[in-house]
Design a protein around this motif. Structure first.
Motif, PDB file in Angstrom:
ATOM      1  N   LYS A 136       0.798  -1.234   0.000  1.00 63.70           N
ATOM      2  CA  LYS A 136       0.000   0.000   0.000  1.00 63.70           C
ATOM      3  C   LYS A 136       0.832   1.286   0.000  1.00 63.70           C
ATOM      4  O   LYS A 136       0.543   2.200  -0.791  1.00 63.70           O
ATOM      5  CB  LYS A 136      -0.974   0.001   1.179  1.00 63.70           C
ATOM      6  N   PRO A 137       1.852   1.425   0.850  1.00 61.91           N
ATOM      7  CA  PRO A 137       2.601   2.691   0.847  1.00 61.91           C
ATOM      8  C   PRO A 137       3.229   3.020  -0.507  1.00 61.91           C
ATOM      9  O   PRO A 137       3.146   4.173  -0.963  1.00 61.91           O
ATOM     10  CB  PRO A 137       3.667   2.465   1.927  1.00 61.91           C
ATOM     11  N   VAL A 138       3.846   2.039  -1.160  1.00 64.38           N
ATOM     12  CA  VAL A 138       4.506   2.333  -2.438  1.00 64.38           C
ATOM     13  C   VAL A 138       3.479   2.505  -3.558  1.00 64.38           C
ATOM     14  O   VAL A 138       3.663   3.330  -4.462  1.00 64.38           O
ATOM     15  CB  VAL A 138       5.552   1.253  -2.789  1.00 64.38           C
ATOM     16  N   VAL A 139       2.382   1.762  -3.503  1.00 64.94           N
ATOM     17  CA  VAL A 139       1.336   1.921  -4.524  1.00 64.94           C
ATOM     18  C   VAL A 139       0.651   3.283  -4.374  1.00 64.94           C
ATOM     19  O   VAL A 139       0.344   3.939  -5.376  1.00 64.94           O
ATOM     20  CB  VAL A 139       0.309   0.769  -4.437  1.00 64.94           C
ATOM     21  N   ASP A 140       0.431   3.716  -3.137  1.00 64.92           N
ATOM     22  CA  ASP A 140      -0.147   5.051  -2.913  1.00 64.92           C
ATOM     23  C   ASP A 140       0.777   6.135  -3.471  1.00 64.92           C
ATOM     24  O   ASP A 140       0.313   7.111  -4.082  1.00 64.92           O
ATOM     25  CB  ASP A 140      -0.378   5.292  -1.426  1.00 64.92           C
ATOM     26  N   LEU A 141       2.076   5.967  -3.271  1.00 65.70           N
ATOM     27  CA  LEU A 141       3.035   6.944  -3.793  1.00 65.70           C
ATOM     28  C   LEU A 141       3.072   6.907  -5.321  1.00 65.70           C
ATOM     29  O   LEU A 141       3.138   7.963  -5.969  1.00 65.70           O
ATOM     30  CB  LEU A 141       4.432   6.652  -3.238  1.00 65.70           C
ATOM     31  N   LEU A 142       2.987   5.712  -5.884  1.00 62.03           N
ATOM     32  CA  LEU A 142       2.951   5.574  -7.344  1.00 62.03           C
ATOM     33  C   LEU A 142       1.735   6.288  -7.910  1.00 62.03           C
ATOM     34  O   LEU A 142       1.838   7.023  -8.911  1.00 62.03           O
ATOM     35  CB  LEU A 142       2.918   4.086  -7.717  1.00 62.03           C
ATOM     36  N   PHE A 143       0.582   6.111  -7.278  1.00 54.53           N
ATOM     37  CA  PHE A 143      -0.636   6.768  -7.741  1.00 54.53           C
ATOM     38  C   PHE A 143      -0.511   8.288  -7.632  1.00 54.53           C
ATOM     39  O   PHE A 143      -0.893   9.018  -8.555  1.00 54.53           O
ATOM     40  CB  PHE A 143      -1.845   6.283  -6.938  1.00 54.53           C
ATOM     41  N   LYS A 144       0.041   8.761  -6.533  1.00 55.19           N
ATOM     42  CA  LYS A 144       0.230  10.200  -6.345  1.00 55.19           C
ATOM     43  C   LYS A 144       1.119  10.786  -7.443  1.00 55.19           C
ATOM     44  O   LYS A 144       0.829  11.859  -8.000  1.00 55.19           O
ATOM     45  CB  LYS A 144       0.853  10.464  -4.978  1.00 55.19           C
ATOM     46  N   ALA A 145       2.188  10.068  -7.782  1.00 55.56           N
ATOM     47  CA  ALA A 145       3.099  10.533  -8.825  1.00 55.56           C
ATOM     48  C   ALA A 145       2.421  10.543 -10.187  1.00 55.56           C
ATOM     49  O   ALA A 145       2.583  11.480 -10.977  1.00 55.56           O
ATOM     50  CB  ALA A 145       4.346   9.656  -8.855  1.00 55.56           C
ATOM     51  N   LEU A 146       1.637   9.494 -10.473  1.00 55.00           N
ATOM     52  CA  LEU A 146       0.941   9.429 -11.758  1.00 55.00           C
ATOM     53  C   LEU A 146      -0.152  10.496 -11.856  1.00 55.00           C
ATOM     54  O   LEU A 146      -0.407  11.032 -12.939  1.00 55.00           O
ATOM     55  CB  LEU A 146       0.363   8.032 -11.971  1.00 55.00           C
ATOM     56  N   ARG A 147      -0.779  10.826 -10.733  1.00 48.04           N
ATOM     57  CA  ARG A 147      -1.767  11.909 -10.723  1.00 48.04           C
ATOM     58  C   ARG A 147      -1.100  13.232 -11.093  1.00 48.04           C
ATOM     59  O   ARG A 147      -1.665  14.051 -11.818  1.00 48.04           O
ATOM     60  CB  ARG A 147      -2.412  12.039  -9.340  1.00 48.04           C
ATOM     61  N   ALA A 148       0.119  13.425 -10.589  1.00 51.53           N
ATOM     62  CA  ALA A 148       0.856  14.643 -10.909  1.00 51.53           C
ATOM     63  C   ALA A 148       1.272  14.670 -12.376  1.00 51.53           C
ATOM     64  O   ALA A 148       1.286  15.721 -13.018  1.00 51.53           O
ATOM     65  CB  ALA A 148       2.093  14.764 -10.018  1.00 51.53           C
ATOM     66  N   ALA A 149       1.585  13.489 -12.916  1.00 46.15           N
ATOM     67  CA  ALA A 149       2.021  13.405 -14.312  1.00 46.15           C
ATOM     68  C   ALA A 149       0.863  13.495 -15.288  1.00 46.15           C
ATOM     69  O   ALA A 149       1.027  13.952 -16.424  1.00 46.15           O
ATOM     70  CB  ALA A 149       2.779  12.094 -14.535  1.00 46.15           C
ATOM     71  N   LEU A 150      -0.322  13.054 -14.838  1.00 43.38           N
ATOM     72  CA  LEU A 150      -1.499  13.000 -15.716  1.00 43.38           C
ATOM     73  C   LEU A 150      -2.680  13.720 -15.050  1.00 43.38           C
ATOM     74  O   LEU A 150      -3.703  13.107 -14.739  1.00 43.38           O
ATOM     75  CB  LEU A 150      -1.867  11.540 -16.009  1.00 43.38           C
ATOM     76  N   PRO A 151      -2.577  15.005 -14.835  1.00 38.06           N
ATOM     77  CA  PRO A 151      -3.607  15.730 -14.083  1.00 38.06           C
ATOM     78  C   PRO A 151      -4.974  15.773 -14.761  1.00 38.06           C
ATOM     79  O   PRO A 151      -5.987  15.983 -14.090  1.00 38.06           O
ATOM     80  CB  PRO A 151      -3.015  17.143 -13.961  1.00 38.06           C
ATOM     81  N   LYS A 152      -5.023  15.561 -16.076  1.00 38.81           N
ATOM     82  CA  LYS A 152      -6.300  15.640 -16.791  1.00 38.81           C
ATOM     83  C   LYS A 152      -7.051  14.299 -16.824  1.00 38.81           C
ATOM     84  O   LYS A 152      -8.210  14.249 -17.242  1.00 38.81           O
ATOM     85  CB  LYS A 152      -6.069  16.131 -18.220  1.00 38.81           C
ATOM     86  N   VAL A 153      -6.400  13.242 -16.401  1.00 37.05           N
ATOM     87  CA  VAL A 153      -7.051  11.928 -16.401  1.00 37.05           C
ATOM     88  C   VAL A 153      -7.926  11.810 -15.155  1.00 37.05           C
ATOM     89  O   VAL A 153      -7.441  12.024 -14.036  1.00 37.05           O
ATOM     90  CB  VAL A 153      -6.008  10.793 -16.412  1.00 37.05           C
ATOM     91  N   PRO A 154      -9.211  11.477 -15.303  1.00 34.78           N
ATOM     92  CA  PRO A 154     -10.088  11.327 -14.134  1.00 34.78           C
ATOM     93  C   PRO A 154      -9.540  10.284 -13.162  1.00 34.78           C
ATOM     94  O   PRO A 154      -8.937   9.287 -13.582  1.00 34.78           O
ATOM     95  CB  PRO A 154     -11.420  10.864 -14.748  1.00 34.78           C
ATOM     96  N   GLU A 155      -9.738  10.516 -11.879  1.00 37.69           N
ATOM     97  CA  GLU A 155      -9.168   9.631 -10.869  1.00 37.69           C
ATOM     98  C   GLU A 155      -9.606   8.182 -11.048  1.00 37.69           C
ATOM     99  O   GLU A 155      -8.790   7.265 -10.954  1.00 37.69           O
ATOM    100  CB  GLU A 155      -9.555  10.102  -9.465  1.00 37.69           C
ATOM    101  N   ALA A 156     -10.888   7.950 -11.300  1.00 32.38           N
ATOM    102  CA  ALA A 156     -11.375   6.580 -11.459  1.00 32.38           C
ATOM    103  C   ALA A 156     -10.695   5.887 -12.641  1.00 32.38           C
ATOM    104  O   ALA A 156     -10.325   4.703 -12.566  1.00 32.38           O
ATOM    105  CB  ALA A 156     -12.888   6.573 -11.659  1.00 32.38           C
ATOM    106  N   GLU A 157     -10.516   6.616 -13.730  1.00 33.82           N
ATOM    107  CA  GLU A 157      -9.860   6.042 -14.907  1.00 33.82           C
ATOM    108  C   GLU A 157      -8.401   5.724 -14.614  1.00 33.82           C
ATOM    109  O   GLU A 157      -7.883   4.669 -15.017  1.00 33.82           O
ATOM    110  CB  GLU A 157      -9.947   7.018 -16.084  1.00 33.82           C
ATOM    111  N   LEU A 158      -7.736   6.608 -13.885  1.00 34.12           N
ATOM    112  CA  LEU A 158      -6.330   6.374 -13.566  1.00 34.12           C
ATOM    113  C   LEU A 158      -6.171   5.163 -12.657  1.00 34.12           C
ATOM    114  O   LEU A 158      -5.212   4.390 -12.791  1.00 34.12           O
ATOM    115  CB  LEU A 158      -5.728   7.617 -12.901  1.00 34.12           C
ATOM    116  N   ARG A 159      -7.102   4.981 -11.738  1.00 36.68           N
ATOM    117  CA  ARG A 159      -7.026   3.801 -10.866  1.00 36.68           C
ATOM    118  C   ARG A 159      -7.175   2.513 -11.671  1.00 36.68           C
ATOM    119  O   ARG A 159      -6.500   1.522 -11.398  1.00 36.68           O
ATOM    120  CB  ARG A 159      -8.091   3.891  -9.769  1.00 36.68           C
ATOM    121  N   TRP A 160      -8.056   2.506 -12.687  1.00 40.54           N
ATOM    122  CA  TRP A 160      -8.164   1.337 -13.550  1.00 40.54           C
ATOM    123  C   TRP A 160      -6.862   1.112 -14.322  1.00 40.54           C
ATOM    124  O   TRP A 160      -6.387  -0.017 -14.467  1.00 40.54           O
ATOM    125  CB  TRP A 160      -9.335   1.503 -14.517  1.00 40.54           C
TER     126      TRP A 160
END
Length: 212
Positions: A136-160
């Protein structure tokens, strides 16, 4: 025998047996017999079977995830210092590369890959719980980084997309290990060197993450 040696023997034995028999199919007595230690050793070092499986995942994933987190944070810090968003490919490489470039013991990696496969299959809730808690800690950090890299992608889509990435990555690990052990994999070419494999994965997963 030192306490460290005893713990290592128990963890190695538990890993082998969980991979072969599953969590519920493996008894404490079987683990101690495989490890060549007495029954009291597991209670002394781990407290319970549940704590043992948690310790096993942390033991195998701890150093790897430390490198992953350091790599992802370095990518984010560099992007911030240059006034730009972090690059998806760089983030994914920080997550992927440590497993392939820093794993010296391929036999241990192979056994542990089997445990991860069992956890993902849903056959053992205890294994899945231990895997989720450890990752969980590293996956949460990975998601946070990808959110920063892809700010226009909806959160639900990015999680998929994260699920697609992790599923494909996990499968690739198993195929790579099978080939490394000399096993033939149907419909697969001969194995490639690790750097080439990493580059192919990065191109494929980056394109998927960035696709609209």
């Amino acid at each position: 025998m030192s306490n460290t040696d005893t713990k290592e023997l128990i963890l190695d034995a538990a890993e082998n047996l969980f991979a072969a028999e599953g969590y519920h199919g493996t008894s404490i007595r079987a683990i101690t017999k495989e490890a060549g230690v007495n029954l009291a050793s597991i209670n002394y070092h781990f407290g319970s079977k549940e704590a043992l499986v948690e310790a096993l995942f942390k033991h195998r994933f701890g150093p790897l995830n430390k490198m992953r987190k350091e790599g992802i944070r370095a990518v984010m810090a560099e992007a911030k210092s240059k006034g730009r968003t972090p690059r998806v490919r760089d983030i994914l490489e920080a997550f992927i590369a440590p497993l392939f470039l820093n794993s010296k013991d391929q036999s241990c990696l192979g056994r542990f890959s089997t445990l991860v496969h069992l956890a993902h299959s849903g056959q053992d809730a205890a294994l899945m719980g231990a895997l989720v808690n450890t990752m969980k800690p590293v996956v949460d950090l990975l998601f946070k980084a990808l959110r920063a890299a892809l700010p226009k992608v909806p959160e639900a889509e990015l999680r998929w997309k994260m699920h697609f990435f992790i599923g494909g990555f996990t499968h690739t690990i198993r195929i790579s290990l099978m080939q490394g052990q000399g096993l033939k994999v149907p419909a697969m070419p001969k194995s490639v060197d690790r750097r080439k494999l990493i580059d192919m994965m990065l191109s494929y997963f980056t394109a998927g993450m960035e696709a609209s």
